[in-house]
Design a protein around this motif. Structure first.
Motif, PDB file in Angstrom:
ATOM      1  N   THR A 244       1.076  -1.169   0.124  1.00 28.62           N
ATOM      2  CA  THR A 244      -0.158   0.113   0.123  1.00 28.62           C
ATOM      3  C   THR A 244       0.873   1.247   0.049  1.00 28.62           C
ATOM      4  O   THR A 244       1.450   1.592   1.061  1.00 28.62           O
ATOM      5  N   TYR A 282      -3.439   7.058   4.095  1.00 31.29           N
ATOM      6  CA  TYR A 282      -4.270   5.993   3.750  1.00 31.29           C
ATOM      7  C   TYR A 282      -4.608   5.132   5.239  1.00 31.29           C
ATOM      8  O   TYR A 282      -4.215   5.004   5.885  1.00 31.29           O
ATOM      9  N   ASN A 313      -9.913   3.938   3.136  1.00 31.72           N
ATOM     10  CA  ASN A 313      -9.220   3.162   2.127  1.00 31.72           C
ATOM     11  C   ASN A 313      -8.931   3.700   0.915  1.00 31.72           C
ATOM     12  O   ASN A 313      -8.955   3.189  -0.404  1.00 31.72           O
ATOM     13  N   TRP A 315      -6.051   6.691  -0.695  1.00 32.95           N
ATOM     14  CA  TRP A 315      -5.066   7.732  -0.435  1.00 32.95           C
ATOM     15  C   TRP A 315      -5.271   9.139  -0.397  1.00 32.95           C
ATOM     16  O   TRP A 315      -6.197   9.502  -1.585  1.00 32.95           O
TER      17      TRP A 315
END
Length: 777
Positions: A244, A282, A313, A315
């Motif tokens: 992520t 995030y 969920n 950015w």
């Protein structure tokens, strides 16, 4: 009277000019006779018509001479006909104090109409003004006629500068390219909505562009070990994340309810110019703000919560105003900490700071397509200070309006227009309209742009209505595929649905302002105690006329011209003549505004053949007196072509291409055996008005021996106005006359005779020379 005529004939016909013209100005092509009238004496008849001429068409007089034995065709040149025009246009600029500029016109019965441009006399850049004739209003205080403007008989025009501030002031006003404008073939232009875009500096969107000055930390490999990135505070255990990430290969993650401390890439960061601190976050929980703590190298520290919350969920860029971190030396930041108290897992990436730079968004105006790189232009403009420039050779896409999500409503308007300057010439332009829903349509203009001049181009909006929602226009694009450079200015929509209005198309010049001030028909004047000087300067194209002024409190100045025929910058007239039938006298008569008439009369042998007739001004003689006996060549109101009886009574006279010109300056070689060997005269006619230019006539002489020279100037009645006698040495010498009599009074516009008498000191020879001088003020 007989003596006067004999004197004039003697003085005029001993003089000759070398007919070597510089260029001819057409007075009347005579292709049409609508404004020509005819007269006939008792027992004579005449009809005036057009026929095939020497070039194109000609004026034809079919006549039958009776007992009075004369007929004539004549035209009134006292007025300028604007009756078929829609508007006037001119260019102007000025310096000095801010004053009102007013344009005034006067007709045959002295009704005065005016239009004010407002306080614009200090506009420093060339600006185009277009004024519809219908927008002129009557100045009742100075209208002595029926208070209705007769546009077919415009007697005079003025550019007036009024001291609106009632304080007085000085400055300059330049006027160039005075044009008459016709209605275009496409109805348009009235009740304007206003420009959609004119590209001026205050009409672009001012946007804030985020510029990254320095990355505090992006967590990529090579920017430090784990220890140099972060440390564990409270119960958080930060680690790297390779799955992520916002950008690059790595981010950093931490558990909920903890603090992560981030060390900068360098030992300290200078964020003095920062407006905003930023971090991409995030958040698996969602809708949480985050706390940032900045610490400087001296221990100064401040904690601030982000101005926005992270989206679950996704950015999200969280921001913190730099101004909130009081007590921290932003020029020496040593570490950054983030705290998140809520449940969930949090990822951080690309931490940095920004400075907001305000600038005009060029995307409001243009984008580059293929080979074009649009830019602003400040020298080639239709009006104002800027236009948009694009280079062709591929497709040029010009986005001239980029509106909000709601778009704009132009559905009540009939036409969209743009002014285009095309260096290649004769190229049409494509307009593309797009609405907020994506509906789009492109159409080429029906008329092309002219080469190297601003051209008005328009499109009928009803042609777009089937595809595009005209109530929600998002952007407007202009395309040009052809090679060349293109300039766009003043885009707008005008004309209400159901109403008929028209575009402006140039119908020629009223005055290009090309001749010098002292040769032009314009003059400067003003209220009591004001000062004005009118002179020639470089214009937007070629020359312009500039009025220098000094206004008293509440006063006015103006530059004005009468629309009578001005022949003053020439010294001879020319036309083509053809005769059929019997040979008779052909007369050309000129009449000025005070009623003085001069004429030239003779017979011509080449019957039934076209021949070019040249008549120097000096060969016109007195015919009839008005308020004076001098003909003012700058103020001719009537021209007559007369046929009078000599032998025979019937025939036809054809006249074509009536024009005037400036022949070569007098250069008379009198012979090497003469005391007065050569005479060269320049600046003739001249204008003794004190405004610069040709204020004196120059008589250059060459003497073969030292001599006494006497200069005398006569009026046409034979009276001596001026006399001066002086001794001169051998060789080239110069004499001048400033247009004044012996009492210092400047003489009227008209024709005068000068006489040189030379008496050789050694030989005793006496010689005289006579010629004509013209004054034109």
């Amino acid at each position: 009277m007989k003596f006067r005529i004999q004197l004039l004939m003697l003085l005029f016909f001993v003089i000759t000019l070398l007919p070597w013209p510089a260029s001819a100005t057409v007075i009347d092509s005579l292709d049409a006779v609508a404004n020509w009238n005819s007269q006939a004496g008792d027992g004579s008849t005449v009809t005036v018509s057009t026929t095939t001429g020497h070039s194109n068409m000609a004026l034809q007089l079919d006549y039958s001479l009776g007992s009075s034995a004369w007929v004539q065709a004549y035209k009134n040149y006292q007025y300028f006909d604007l009756s078929g025009e829609y508007a006037i246009r001119f260019r102007y600029r000025g310096t000095g104090t801010t004053e009102e500029l007013v344009i005034k016109v006067k007709d045959a019965d002295s009704d005065t109409f005016q239009y004010s441009l407002g306080n614009v006399t200090d506009v420093a850049d060339w600006t185009t003004a277009t004024i519809k004739l219908a927008d002129f209003t009557c100045e009742t205080a100075h209208s002595t006629g029926n208070q209705t403007m007769d546009w077919s008989q415009v007697k005079s025009m003025e550019f007036v500068i009024n001291d609106t501030g009632a304080t007085g002031g000085s400055g300059t006003m330049e006027i160039d390219q005075l044009e008459k404008m016709k209605q275009g073939s496409a109805p348009i232009l009235a009740l304007p909505l206003g420009n959609l875009q004119n590209f001026e500096t205050d009409n672009g969107t001012v946007i804030a562009t985020k510029t990254v000055f320095n990355s505090i930390q992006d967590f990529e490999a090579g920017n430090g070990t784990a220890g140099s990135y972060f440390w564990s505070v409270w119960n958080s255990t930060p680690t790297f994340s390779a799955g992520t990430v916002h950008y690059g290969a790595r981010a950093v993650t931490m558990n909920a309810n903890g603090t992560v401390g981030i060390l900068p890439i360098t030992s300290s960061v200078n964020a003095t110019n920062a407006d905003t601190f930023s971090a991409w976050v995030y958040d698996t929980q969602g809708a949480n703000t985050c706390e940032m703590r900045l610490t400087d190298s001296n221990g100064g520290t401040k904690t601030v919560w982000s101005t926005n919350a992270a989206v679950q969920n996704v950015w999200t860029e969280l921001t913190w105003p730099a101004s909130s971190f009081t007590g921290v030396d932003l020029g020496n930041i040593s570490n950054v900490q983030f705290y998140e108290a809520n449940n969930g897992i949090y990822y951080f990436d690309d931490i940095g700071f920004y400075r907001q730079e305000q600038k005009e968004d060029i995307t409001d105006y243009a984008w580059s397509v293929y080979l074009s790189t649009p830019s602003f232009e400040t020298s080639i403009i239709d009006s104002g200070l800027r236009a948009l420039k694009a280079t062709g050779g591929g497709t040029v896409g010009i986005n001239i309006a980029n509106y909000t999500s709601a778009g704009i409503d132009i559905s009540a308007r009939k036409y969209l227009y743009v002014f285009v300057y095309d260096t290649a010439g004769n190229n049409s332009v494509e307009l593309r309209l797009t609405d907020i829903n994506g509906g789009t349509k492109a159409l080429w203009s029906s008329a092309p742009a002219n080469q190297n001049e601003w051209t008005f181009i328009s499109w009928n909006l009803s042609d777009f209505a089937s595809t595009v929602d005209l109530t929600k226009i998002k952007n407007i694009q202009l395309y040009e595929y052809n090679t060349g450079t293109y300039y766009f200015d003043n885009v707008g929509v005008e004309g209400r649905t159901g109403e008929e209005f028209y575009s402006y198309l140039s119908d020629g010049y009223i005055d290009e302002m090309e001749v010098t001030a002292d040769e032009s028909a314009w003059s400067g004047s003003g209220d009591s105690s004001t000062k004005t000087v009118l002179h020639t300067v470089a214009g937007q194209t070629g020359n312009a006329l500039q009025l220098d002024y000094n206004l008293n409190k509440g006063a006015w100045v103006l530059m004005s011209r009468k629309f009578s025929l001005s022949l003053q910058d020439g010294n001879q007239i020319k036309f083509w003549l053809k005769q059929t039938g019997d040979k008779n006298y052909i007369e050309v008569k000129l009449k000025d505004s005070d009623g003085t008439v001069f004429y030239h009369k003779r017979t011509y042998d080449n019957v039934n053949e076209w021949m070019e007739i040249v008549i120097p001004y000096k060969n016109f003689t007195w015919f009839e007196s008005g308020t004076d006996e001098n003909l003012d060549f700058s103020d001719i109101t009537y021209v007559y072509f007369t046929v009078s009886k000599k032998d025979g009574t019937t025939g036809a006279v054809l006249v074509d291409d009536f024009r005037y010109e400036q022949a070569q300056a007098l250069n008379q070689n009198l012979g090497a055996d003469k005391v007065l060997q050569q005479v060269i005269v320049t600046d003739n006619p001249f204008s003794p008005n004190g405004e610069g230019g040709k204020n004196t006539v120059k008589i250059n002489i060459t003497l073969t021996e030292a001599a006494t020279i006497r200069l005398r100037v006569y009026n046409l009645a034979g009276d001596v106005l001026y006399e001066k006698e002086q001794d001169y040495l051998t060789g080239s010498q110069q004499l001048t006359w400033d247009g004044k009599n012996s009492d210092g009074e400047i003489q009227r516009s008209g024709l005068y005779i000068y006489q040189l008498k030379a008496i050789g000191n050694a030989s005793g020879k006496e010689e005289t020379f006579k010629h004509i001088i013209g004054i034109s003020k």
